[in-house]
Every structure is written in structure tokens, then in C-alpha cells.
Design a protein around this motif. Structure first.
Motif, PDB file in Angstrom:
ATOM      1  N   GLU A 114       0.758  -1.189  -0.107  1.00  0.00           N
ATOM      2  CA  GLU A 114      -0.143  -0.008  -0.072  1.00  0.00           C
ATOM      3  C   GLU A 114       0.827   1.202  -0.039  1.00  0.00           C
ATOM      4  O   GLU A 114       1.878   1.272   0.473  1.00  0.00           O
TER       5      GLU A 114
ATOM      6  N   GLU B 211      -3.166  12.405   0.573  1.00  0.00           N
ATOM      7  CA  GLU B 211      -3.170  12.024   1.937  1.00  0.00           C
ATOM      8  C   GLU B 211      -1.895  12.617   2.621  1.00  0.00           C
ATOM      9  O   GLU B 211      -1.819  12.806   3.960  1.00  0.00           O
TER      10      GLU B 211
ATOM     11  N   GLN C 230     -13.302  13.614  -0.765  1.00  0.00           N
ATOM     12  CA  GLN C 230     -12.870  12.238  -0.403  1.00  0.00           C
ATOM     13  C   GLN C 230     -12.258  11.589  -1.570  1.00  0.00           C
ATOM     14  O   GLN C 230     -12.094  12.084  -3.072  1.00  0.00           O
TER      15      GLN C 230
ATOM     16  N   GLN D  16     -10.323   7.691  -3.331  1.00  0.00           N
ATOM     17  CA  GLN D  16     -10.136   6.433  -3.167  1.00  0.00           C
ATOM     18  C   GLN D  16      -8.709   5.961  -3.838  1.00  0.00           C
ATOM     19  O   GLN D  16      -8.282   6.454  -5.098  1.00  0.00           O
ATOM     20  N   ARG D  17      -8.081   5.096  -3.307  1.00  0.00           N
ATOM     21  CA  ARG D  17      -6.680   4.725  -3.439  1.00  0.00           C
ATOM     22  C   ARG D  17      -6.721   3.806  -4.889  1.00  0.00           C
ATOM     23  O   ARG D  17      -8.055   3.081  -4.957  1.00  0.00           O
TER      24      ARG D  17
ATOM     25  N   SER E  41      -8.648   0.221  -4.981  1.00  0.00           N
ATOM     26  CA  SER E  41      -9.484   0.273  -3.764  1.00  0.00           C
ATOM     27  C   SER E  41     -11.015   0.770  -3.826  1.00  0.00           C
ATOM     28  O   SER E  41     -11.115   1.784  -4.568  1.00  0.00           O
ATOM     29  N   ASP E  42     -11.820   0.134  -3.177  1.00  0.00           N
ATOM     30  CA  ASP E  42     -13.167   0.757  -3.208  1.00  0.00           C
ATOM     31  C   ASP E  42     -13.401   1.535  -1.806  1.00  0.00           C
ATOM     32  O   ASP E  42     -14.309   2.009  -1.889  1.00  0.00           O
ATOM     33  N   ARG E  43     -12.365   1.535  -0.858  1.00  0.00           N
ATOM     34  CA  ARG E  43     -12.680   2.358   0.391  1.00  0.00           C
ATOM     35  C   ARG E  43     -12.376   3.815   0.203  1.00  0.00           C
ATOM     36  O   ARG E  43     -11.331   4.300  -0.440  1.00  0.00           O
ATOM     37  N   GLU E  44     -13.117   4.662   0.890  1.00  0.00           N
ATOM     38  CA  GLU E  44     -13.130   6.191   0.564  1.00  0.00           C
ATOM     39  C   GLU E  44     -12.312   6.667   1.789  1.00  0.00           C
ATOM     40  O   GLU E  44     -12.296   6.254   2.975  1.00  0.00           O
ATOM     41  N   HIS E  45     -11.395   7.587   1.460  1.00  0.00           N
ATOM     42  CA  HIS E  45     -10.733   8.250   2.438  1.00  0.00           C
ATOM     43  C   HIS E  45     -11.152   9.804   2.252  1.00  0.00           C
ATOM     44  O   HIS E  45     -11.105  10.283   1.290  1.00  0.00           O
ATOM     45  N   ARG E  46     -11.183  10.341   3.457  1.00  0.00           N
ATOM     46  CA  ARG E  46     -11.449  11.786   3.601  1.00  0.00           C
ATOM     47  C   ARG E  46     -10.289  12.478   3.908  1.00  0.00           C
ATOM     48  O   ARG E  46      -9.592  12.285   4.793  1.00  0.00           O
TER      49      ARG E  46
END
Length: 515
Positions: free
Chosen positions: A279, A285, A316, A318-319, A322-327
Motif C-alpha cells: 500500500e 493523504e 473524498q 479512493q486509492r 480500492s473501493d474504500r473512501e478516504h476523507r
């Protein structure tokens, strides 16, 4: 002190100035004018202590480029000795310490070595603030000055400086959070010296806009030609903002292949693509809580522009893989030497992203529009090169200064920096033994001569007679065509060079049949 100028006559206006609101530059100029009339010398200067360097704020009798120099104290033992003293110090004519002003004191026959040097530290609230220096080409000149008189004048100079700084502080409405961030950086030793050198009207406007936009969290689009210092402007905005204690992360959008831009911006997860063995956080980020600077944003591929727009709008991301959201909470500063409005019309840049980035457009003026700033910048670059070349003094001849002022600088400040470095080496190569004072000539700079601004008289006589309107149109047509060719067909840059609004230039070009 001269018998012709009564002491009280000089001091009274300075005392009146203590309670008067004046621009800092004007306050310092009036101070030195008064001291110059009191002290028999060839040059006088006021320098402010900033960290490990001395910054000239005002000077009389010294080369114009001195105000752009930044004297590292470790490189100048005379300045170090003055700062360590509590009172005035006079250096003997045969003192072995190199003088920082050698070759920079003007006289009727040019610029000569300094032969008599006198200085006094300035203290504000019992802390060293800077120096007042006096220099003379006559080695016996300062024998007639009582050092205690100079110390008394230095105390008045310190009071003048203190009054000016307090008034400037009151005039600046700095938010509490900004002030706390500044104190935090000072205590933690993290303060980075970021300085945009220049005293021209164009630079004064730019610095005012930087102060204004730094107090907000607006997205800023920094435009300007190659080499004008757009990245330095971005650093200055971040350093003056409430996010200054957080990171400033930079990404050059033109330096990466299209396949890597998305990963660099948003990060990726393990296995997202060939070579992704783990990762990785992206620039957004890494800049969370701080500032992200996107240089050459006009080079960003269209598919990535859509994803960038989404992050700017929602915060928001997404890497990759990945489907995960990062704020994230990031302020974005972007820079480009392209006309993004033209890029939008050509379909190479998204209109919605352009409007999202240019919430506050900030144009950095080219060097040719900054007048005598070129000499200040040249002085700064000379002082950087001086210790590298191991000479006591680097200076510009009068002809070299004229050549710098007459050139148009298509590569702007970056071109000037590289040119000064090359010229220093050329000048050094002319001397079989390393000289104490190295003078740069116009030949060392090797700049093309400035184009004449008016037609020669003979050429005017040879022109065919025609109605004045037709002659004016012909001249305008030639001038616009020449400027357009010089700026590689860029209409926005041509309009700025001619001092015209772009819409007005377009209408004029259509009327003249150029467009």
C-alpha cells in the motif's frame, strides 16, 4: 558631524517621524538621509538581522544591487564582529578582515574598495535587531567622529525602527491562528525562509495579493511564464497561511507518465497494478491538513482531471485498486504557464476543473515588467555565488547593469540566475590569479543588445507618406505581430507584454486583419 548641519535641525524631523504613519521603505530612507547629512561618509546602510543573515533595508552610496543581497554572517567576519559588540566599532585601515562592501561603494570614478569602515549594532528591547554601517574611501575619514555620538544616533535609529515595526504590526490584521502558527514554527525551529525579492509596483501588488489570499482557504491558480517563480509564490502562500505548521506537498504533473499520475495523487493498494507490492499513500493523504501544490497542472491527463475534480468537490478519494473512501482536508494551489481558458476551448482541459481551480487567479509578472528588480535579484545571485568562487566581492559594472536592465528576459528569474552563474565563471576565467574584487562586465553577461524603442530618423524619412490613421494601423500591426512571434503565438502573453486587456487586443487584431 558636519558643522554646516546643526544636530537639532536633523534630529527634529526624525523625532516627528516616530509618531507619523509612514511606509517602512520611506521611514528608513528618511532616517538614512538624516544620518548621511550628519556623518561624513561615502556610503551608509541599514541592515536587519534575520536568522543567520543580514538583509539590507536601505542604503545610500552603494551599488543598486546591494538591496537584493543577503549577507550570511558566517561568511562576513566584519559583520559578525559588529554584531558581537555592544557599541560602535571602527575597523583599522589595515584590518585583515574582508569588507562586505568592497567594490560596491560608488564614487565619481566607479566602484572602489572600502578604506574606512564604521558600524554600530541596533538593539530593540535589549535584543540585537540589525546594523548601521558607514563606509568611506578615505582611510582617515572616521578619525574625526566620536564613537559615542554614533551610538547615540544608533539609539535614535533603533527607536525609529521600533516605531515603524509597531505601526506596521498594527496595520496588519493577522488572525490569531496565523500568529500561533508562526510562533509554533519559530519555537520548533521549523521556520523556512521564503522571500520574494523586489520593490517594483508589480511585485508590491503580487505581495499584497499573496497576503490577502493566504488568510483564506481558497483554491488558487498561479499563472505566469516559465521561470517567474510560481513555486516560490505557492510556498509563500502556504508559509503565511493557518496551515503553515502542516506539510506543503508538491507534485509536478508534467514530470510523470500518465499511468503513474493517479497513483501519485491518490495512492494505491497492494496488487493494484504490476509492481504495486504494498500500500502507498498518495500526495493528497500526505498533505492532509496542509497544502498540495500541483505544478504544471495544465499537463494533467483528461481522465485524471475528472478524479481530481471529485476530490476537490467532496474531499473524498479512493486509492487505485480500492473501493474504500478516504476523507482529506487539503488546500490546493495549482500553477501553469499555459492559458487554461484556451486549453478549455481546445478541449484539452475540463471547464469545470478550470473553474474549480481558479477560485482565486494569481498572476506572477514576468521579469521584464519589474523594472529595476532585475538588479536586486542579480545582487542576490551574486552573493550566493561569491563564497562558491572564493572571492571577497562580486560586483556588476555600470555597463553590466545597463545590459541587465535593457534585456527582455524570456526565461525570467530562472534565466537570470543561470546567466549570473555563467557570467561569474567567465569573469573568473579572465584572471590568472583569483582577484579580491571580481567585476562582471557586459561582455561576461553576453546579452543581446536591446531593440530600439523608436525608429531611426533616417528610417522615418524613408517611409512613404500616408494618412496618419493608415500609418498608425501599420505600426500597430507590426508591433502586435512582432510581440506575438516573440511569445510563440500566445495571445494572453502578448496582451500582457503590450499592456492591453486580452479582449481589447483580440478586437484590435481582428480590425487590423491579424486574426
Amino acid at each position: 558631524m558636519t558643522a554646516s548641519t546643526p544636530l537639532i535641525q536633523v534630529l527634529l524631523p526624525l523625532i516627528d517621524d516616530l509618531a507619523r504613519e509612514l511606509p517602512e521603505a520611506e521611514r528608513y530612507r528618511r532616517l538614512l538621509d538624516a544620518l548621511f547629512s550628519l556623518m561624513p561618509c561615502d556610503a551608509i546602510a541599514l541592515l536587519k538581522l534575520e536568522g543567520d543573515q543580514l538583509v539590507p533595508l536601505a542604503a545610500i552610496g552603494l551599488s543598486a544591487d546591494v538591496l537584493g543581497r543577503r549577507f550570511q554572517i558566517a561568511d562576513h567576519p566584519r559583520f559578525a564582529a559588529l554584531l558581537q559588540a555592544r557599541g560602535a566599532t571602527r575597523f583599522a585601515a589595515d584590518c585583515g578582515l574582508a569588507d562586505p562592501y568592497d567594490g560596491l561603494v560608488a564614487c565619481h570614478s566607479g566602484y572602489l574598495e572600502v578604506h574606512d569602515c564604521l558600524g554600530c549594532p541596533l538593539f530593540i528591547d535589549d535584543r540585537p535587531w540589525g546594523l548601521l554601517t558607514l563606509d568611506s574611501l578615505d582611510p582617515a575619514r572616521f578619525g574625526q567622529i566620536a564613537l559615542e555620538n554614533l551610538e547615540a544616533v544608533a539609539r535614535l535609529a533603533a527607536a525609529t525602527v521600533k516605531a515603524g515595526e509597531r505601526m506596521s504590526s498594527l496595520a496588519r490584521r493577522v488572525e490569531d491562528e496565523h500568529e500561533l502558527a508562526e510562533r509554533f514554527r519559530e519555537v520548533a525551529g521549523m521556520a523556512q525562509r521564503i522571500e520574494l525579492i523586489g520593490q517594483s509596483e508589480a511585485m508590491a501588488r503580487l505581495l499584497g495579493e499573496i497576503r490577502l489570499v493566504s488568510e483564506s482557504d481558497l483554491t488558487v491558480l498561479i499563472t505566469g511564464e516559465t521561470g517567474v517563480g510560481k513555486e516560490l509564490v505557492a510556498q509563500s502562500i502556504h508559509a503565511q497561511s493557518s496551515r503553515a505548521r502542516r506539510p506543503l506537498i508538491s507534485l509536478n504533473c508534467a514530470a510523470l507518465p500518465e499511468t503513474l499520475v493517479e497513483s501519485e495523487l491518490f495512492g494505491h493498494v497492494r496488487g493494484a497494478f504490476s509492481g504495486a507490492v504494498g500500500e502507498r499513500s498518495g500526495k493528497f493523504e500526505l498533505a492532509d491538513g496542509g497544502t498540495l501544490f500541483l505544478d504544471e497542472v495544465g499537463e494533467m491527463p483528461l481522465p485524471i482531471q475528472a478524479k481530481l475534480l471529485r476530490v476537490l468537490q467532496s474531499g473524498q478519494l479512493q486509492r487505485v485498486g480500492s473501493d474504500r473512501e478516504h476523507r482529506v482536508d487539503v488546500r490546493v494551489l495549482a500553477a501553469t504557464n499555459r492559458d487554461l481558458a484556451d486549453e478549455v476551448r481546445a478541449g484539452r482541459f475540463r471547464a469545470d476543473l478550470y473553474h474549480r481551480l481558479s477560485v482565486y487567479p494569481l498572476h506572477v509578472p514576468p521579469l521584464r515588467e519589474r523594472g529595476r528588480d532585475v538588479l536586486l535579484l542579480a545582487g542576490n545571485f551574486l552573493e550566493h555565488n561569491r563564497p562558491r568562487l572564493r572571492v571577497d566581492s562580486l560586483r556588476l559594472s555600470a555597463e553590466a547593469q545597463a545590459a541587465l536592465l535593457g534585456y527582455e528576459w524570456p526565461g525570467n528569474v530562472r534565466e537570470l540566475e543561470h546567466l549570473i552563474g555563467r557570467a561569474c565563471l567567465k569573469a573568473l576565467a579572465r584572471h590568472p590569479q583569483r582577484p579580491k574584487i571580481l567585476s562582471l562586465t557586459a561582455a561576461d553577461l553576453d546579452l543581446p543588445a536591446a531593440m530600439p524603442t523608436v525608429l531611426p530618423v533616417a528610417a522615418v524619412h524613408e517611409m512613404p507618406l500616408m494618412p496618419l490613421r493608415d500609418a498608425t494601423d501599420a505600426y500597430q500591426r507590426q508591433l502586435i505581430s512582432t510581440a506575438l512571434e516573440r511569445h510563440s503565438g500566445n495571445w494572453a502573453a502578448t496582451a500582457r507584454a503590450l499592456g492591453l486587456d486580452r479582449a481589447n487586443l483580440n478586437r484590435l487584431a481582428v480590425r487590423l486583419g491579424i486574426k
